[in-house]
Design a protein around this motif. Sequence first.
Motif, PDB file in Angstrom:
ATOM      1  N   ALA A 227      37.937  50.090  46.975  1.00  0.00           N
ATOM      2  CA  ALA A 227      39.313  50.371  46.754  1.00  0.00           C
ATOM      3  C   ALA A 227      39.700  50.906  45.512  1.00  0.00           C
ATOM      4  CB  ALA A 227      39.904  48.867  46.844  1.00  0.00           C
ATOM      5  N   SER A 228      39.619  52.164  45.437  1.00  0.00           N
ATOM      6  CA  SER A 228      39.676  53.044  44.253  1.00  0.00           C
ATOM      7  C   SER A 228      41.061  52.916  43.730  1.00  0.00           C
ATOM      8  CB  SER A 228      39.268  54.470  44.106  1.00  0.00           C
ATOM      9  OG  SER A 228      39.949  55.060  45.405  1.00  0.00           O
ATOM     10  N   THR A 229      42.180  53.029  44.209  1.00  0.00           N
ATOM     11  CA  THR A 229      43.569  52.868  43.837  1.00  0.00           C
ATOM     12  C   THR A 229      43.820  51.496  43.162  1.00  0.00           C
ATOM     13  OG1 THR A 229      44.117  54.320  45.797  1.00  0.00           O
ATOM     14  CG2 THR A 229      45.914  53.039  44.786  1.00  0.00           C
ATOM     15  N   ALA A 230      43.403  50.606  43.770  1.00  0.00           N
ATOM     16  CA  ALA A 230      43.670  49.202  42.987  1.00  0.00           C
ATOM     17  C   ALA A 230      42.781  49.090  41.790  1.00  0.00           C
ATOM     18  CB  ALA A 230      43.235  48.135  44.238  1.00  0.00           C
ATOM     19  N   GLU A 231      41.597  49.561  42.040  1.00  0.00           N
ATOM     20  CA  GLU A 231      40.846  49.796  40.492  1.00  0.00           C
ATOM     21  C   GLU A 231      41.658  50.314  39.522  1.00  0.00           C
ATOM     22  OE1 GLU A 231      36.706  49.692  43.267  1.00  0.00           O
ATOM     23  OE2 GLU A 231      37.133  51.298  41.603  1.00  0.00           O
ATOM     24  N   VAL A 232      41.896  51.637  39.715  1.00  0.00           N
ATOM     25  CA  VAL A 232      42.834  52.394  38.602  1.00  0.00           C
ATOM     26  C   VAL A 232      43.772  51.671  38.169  1.00  0.00           C
ATOM     27  CG1 VAL A 232      43.746  54.461  38.136  1.00  0.00           C
ATOM     28  CG2 VAL A 232      41.797  54.551  39.534  1.00  0.00           C
ATOM     29  N   GLU A 233      44.734  50.927  39.167  1.00  0.00           N
ATOM     30  CA  GLU A 233      45.748  50.577  38.553  1.00  0.00           C
ATOM     31  C   GLU A 233      45.419  49.085  37.698  1.00  0.00           C
ATOM     32  OE1 GLU A 233      48.323  49.370  41.706  1.00  0.00           O
ATOM     33  OE2 GLU A 233      48.816  51.313  42.483  1.00  0.00           O
ATOM     34  N   LEU A 234      44.494  48.484  37.791  1.00  0.00           N
ATOM     35  CA  LEU A 234      43.952  47.400  37.094  1.00  0.00           C
ATOM     36  C   LEU A 234      43.613  47.618  35.759  1.00  0.00           C
ATOM     37  CD1 LEU A 234      42.482  45.382  39.989  1.00  0.00           C
ATOM     38  CD2 LEU A 234      44.501  44.700  38.710  1.00  0.00           C
ATOM     39  N   ALA A 239      44.194  40.389  32.051  1.00  0.00           N
ATOM     40  CA  ALA A 239      43.755  39.827  33.264  1.00  0.00           C
ATOM     41  C   ALA A 239      44.543  38.272  33.480  1.00  0.00           C
ATOM     42  CB  ALA A 239      42.301  39.243  33.166  1.00  0.00           C
ATOM     43  N   SER A 240      45.231  37.730  32.599  1.00  0.00           N
ATOM     44  CA  SER A 240      46.140  36.576  33.077  1.00  0.00           C
ATOM     45  C   SER A 240      47.445  36.982  33.570  1.00  0.00           C
ATOM     46  CB  SER A 240      46.304  35.933  31.657  1.00  0.00           C
ATOM     47  OG  SER A 240      47.002  36.776  30.662  1.00  0.00           O
ATOM     48  N   GLU A 241      47.892  38.379  33.428  1.00  0.00           N
ATOM     49  CA  GLU A 241      49.114  38.899  34.089  1.00  0.00           C
ATOM     50  C   GLU A 241      48.894  39.347  35.462  1.00  0.00           C
ATOM     51  OE1 GLU A 241      50.531  41.707  31.386  1.00  0.00           O
ATOM     52  OE2 GLU A 241      50.914  40.168  29.779  1.00  0.00           O
ATOM     53  N   VAL A 242      47.722  39.561  36.083  1.00  0.00           N
ATOM     54  CA  VAL A 242      47.313  39.985  37.224  1.00  0.00           C
ATOM     55  C   VAL A 242      47.542  38.993  38.404  1.00  0.00           C
ATOM     56  CG1 VAL A 242      45.671  41.307  38.767  1.00  0.00           C
ATOM     57  CG2 VAL A 242      46.065  41.986  36.366  1.00  0.00           C
ATOM     58  N   ASP A 243      48.164  39.269  39.402  1.00  0.00           N
ATOM     59  CA  ASP A 243      48.292  38.152  40.426  1.00  0.00           C
ATOM     60  C   ASP A 243      47.484  38.874  41.536  1.00  0.00           C
ATOM     61  OD1 ASP A 243      48.916  37.050  42.815  1.00  0.00           O
ATOM     62  OD2 ASP A 243      51.142  37.132  42.575  1.00  0.00           O
ATOM     63  N   PRO A 244      46.256  37.960  41.880  1.00  0.00           N
ATOM     64  CA  PRO A 244      45.222  38.170  42.970  1.00  0.00           C
ATOM     65  C   PRO A 244      45.918  38.683  44.200  1.00  0.00           C
ATOM     66  CG  PRO A 244      44.728  36.274  41.727  1.00  0.00           C
ATOM     67  CD  PRO A 244      46.237  36.561  41.206  1.00  0.00           C
ATOM     68  N   ARG A 245      46.978  38.091  44.500  1.00  0.00           N
ATOM     69  CA  ARG A 245      47.658  38.404  45.847  1.00  0.00           C
ATOM     70  C   ARG A 245      47.958  39.755  45.896  1.00  0.00           C
ATOM     71  NH1 ARG A 245      51.812  33.613  46.170  1.00  0.00           N
ATOM     72  NH2 ARG A 245      51.880  34.443  43.896  1.00  0.00           N
ATOM     73  N   ASP A 246      48.456  40.326  44.792  1.00  0.00           N
ATOM     74  CA  ASP A 246      48.809  41.695  44.822  1.00  0.00           C
ATOM     75  C   ASP A 246      47.681  42.706  44.735  1.00  0.00           C
ATOM     76  OD1 ASP A 246      51.435  41.084  44.385  1.00  0.00           O
ATOM     77  OD2 ASP A 246      51.466  41.208  42.458  1.00  0.00           O
ATOM     78  N   SER A 253      45.764  48.410  51.453  1.00  0.00           N
ATOM     79  CA  SER A 253      46.991  49.173  51.780  1.00  0.00           C
ATOM     80  C   SER A 253      46.709  50.668  51.895  1.00  0.00           C
ATOM     81  CB  SER A 253      48.166  48.916  50.603  1.00  0.00           C
ATOM     82  OG  SER A 253      47.707  49.636  49.319  1.00  0.00           O
ATOM     83  N   GLY A 254      45.624  51.074  51.208  1.00  0.00           N
ATOM     84  CA  GLY A 254      44.968  52.343  51.223  1.00  0.00           C
ATOM     85  C   GLY A 254      44.096  52.767  52.231  1.00  0.00           C
ATOM     86  N   ALA A 274      42.667  41.255  52.694  1.00  0.00           N
ATOM     87  CA  ALA A 274      43.613  41.205  51.407  1.00  0.00           C
ATOM     88  C   ALA A 274      43.451  39.619  50.814  1.00  0.00           C
ATOM     89  CB  ALA A 274      44.978  41.230  51.834  1.00  0.00           C
ATOM     90  N   ALA A 275      43.062  38.858  51.694  1.00  0.00           N
ATOM     91  CA  ALA A 275      42.823  37.283  51.389  1.00  0.00           C
ATOM     92  C   ALA A 275      41.452  37.305  50.564  1.00  0.00           C
ATOM     93  CB  ALA A 275      43.088  36.204  52.320  1.00  0.00           C
ATOM     94  N   MET A 276      40.519  37.671  51.231  1.00  0.00           N
ATOM     95  CA  MET A 276      39.091  37.898  50.704  1.00  0.00           C
ATOM     96  C   MET A 276      39.212  38.490  49.283  1.00  0.00           C
ATOM     97  SD  MET A 276      37.484  36.139  52.980  1.00  0.00           S
ATOM     98  CE  MET A 276      39.284  35.328  53.296  1.00  0.00           C
ATOM     99  N   VAL A 277      39.848  39.793  49.097  1.00  0.00           N
ATOM    100  CA  VAL A 277      39.947  40.319  47.993  1.00  0.00           C
ATOM    101  C   VAL A 277      40.634  39.575  46.983  1.00  0.00           C
ATOM    102  CG1 VAL A 277      40.966  42.404  46.512  1.00  0.00           C
ATOM    103  CG2 VAL A 277      39.846  42.845  48.864  1.00  0.00           C
ATOM    104  N   ALA A 278      41.642  38.692  47.139  1.00  0.00           N
ATOM    105  CA  ALA A 278      42.384  37.850  46.131  1.00  0.00           C
ATOM    106  C   ALA A 278      41.371  36.710  45.837  1.00  0.00           C
ATOM    107  CB  ALA A 278      43.630  37.235  46.939  1.00  0.00           C
ATOM    108  N   ARG A 279      40.714  36.277  46.780  1.00  0.00           N
ATOM    109  CA  ARG A 279      39.690  35.053  46.458  1.00  0.00           C
ATOM    110  C   ARG A 279      38.588  35.574  45.488  1.00  0.00           C
ATOM    111  NH1 ARG A 279      38.585  31.782  52.136  1.00  0.00           N
ATOM    112  NH2 ARG A 279      40.797  31.199  52.637  1.00  0.00           N
ATOM    113  N   ALA A 280      38.047  36.472  45.769  1.00  0.00           N
ATOM    114  CA  ALA A 280      36.919  37.101  44.953  1.00  0.00           C
ATOM    115  C   ALA A 280      37.465  37.498  43.665  1.00  0.00           C
ATOM    116  CB  ALA A 280      36.244  38.420  45.661  1.00  0.00           C
TER     117      ALA A 280
END
Length: 291
Positions: A227-234, A239-246, A253-254, A274-280
């Motif tokens: 998920a390269s788009t998500a990786e770049v954005e992060l 870390a404390s400001e990142v919502d796992p659901r986002d 999404s890509g 999306a739920a698995m990514v958020a949990r992980a």
Amino acid sequence: MKPAAFEYHAPATAQEAVELLAELGDGAKAIAGGQSLMPMLILRLAVFDHLVDLRRLEGLRGIDSRDDSVWIGAGTTHSAVGKSPEVRGSVPLLSRATPLIGHFQIRNRGTIGGSIAHADAAAEYPAVALTLDAELEVLSPRGRRTIAVAEFFTGMWSTELAEDELLTGIVFPVRQGRCGFAIEEFARRSGDFAIAGATVAVRLDADSRIDRCAIGLFGLGPTAVRASTAEVELIGRAASEVDPRDVGHTAVSGLGSVPSDLHGSADYRRRVGAAMVARAWRRAVQEASDD
């Protein structure tokens, strides 16, 4: 059903194996643990005139810790990977993925190289290798070469391996610093292939900002993907400001073509993914924060 008739070959060395594959051409197939190939042969979803058995090749088995990496022979069983203290300490994501593979009988015979070379989109090891930027060692009659895992998977059950090439080993880099790793998947029953799954590797700097992250997705396309788009954005964010659901939403999404079958529609798989990514993500960041 029974597989179509084939001629059996049992080479003693890896060099002999690749020479056989070259000589026999596209009518031959290498077989290691056989946990993926044999069901396909029995159902006649695949037919080969020759099977080249790799189980006698001692040089394809073993685990070797190096300065900044861990080498695992392609013929090493899932069970051996899962029991290895070297893997547990240096490549924890691989160790944590192993119990999710099928059942213990499959793990006792299946091999890491067989899983990666088979390139099933819903398998755990290809996604782990992709997430950790592994390098794949390959042998052919022309010699040896190394393939970056990002270039290895080309489609459903297809890879960059030529017909006369053999995957001999996988090299996993050892991450240093405040790192966290996690894998999550959802399957109908224990031991089934995942409907959707995610792997996460994250590293935090001294200020608890994300300075490296990798998110792998499996069961959500023809191959495991990053998920390269998500990786770049992060990168660079606290870390404390990142919502796992986002993170989960951005990661899926890509995606292009998501499978839709009797196990679930494409939309359902996206939501599960999306739920698995958020949990992980949540688990990996917690581990890195506690380091």
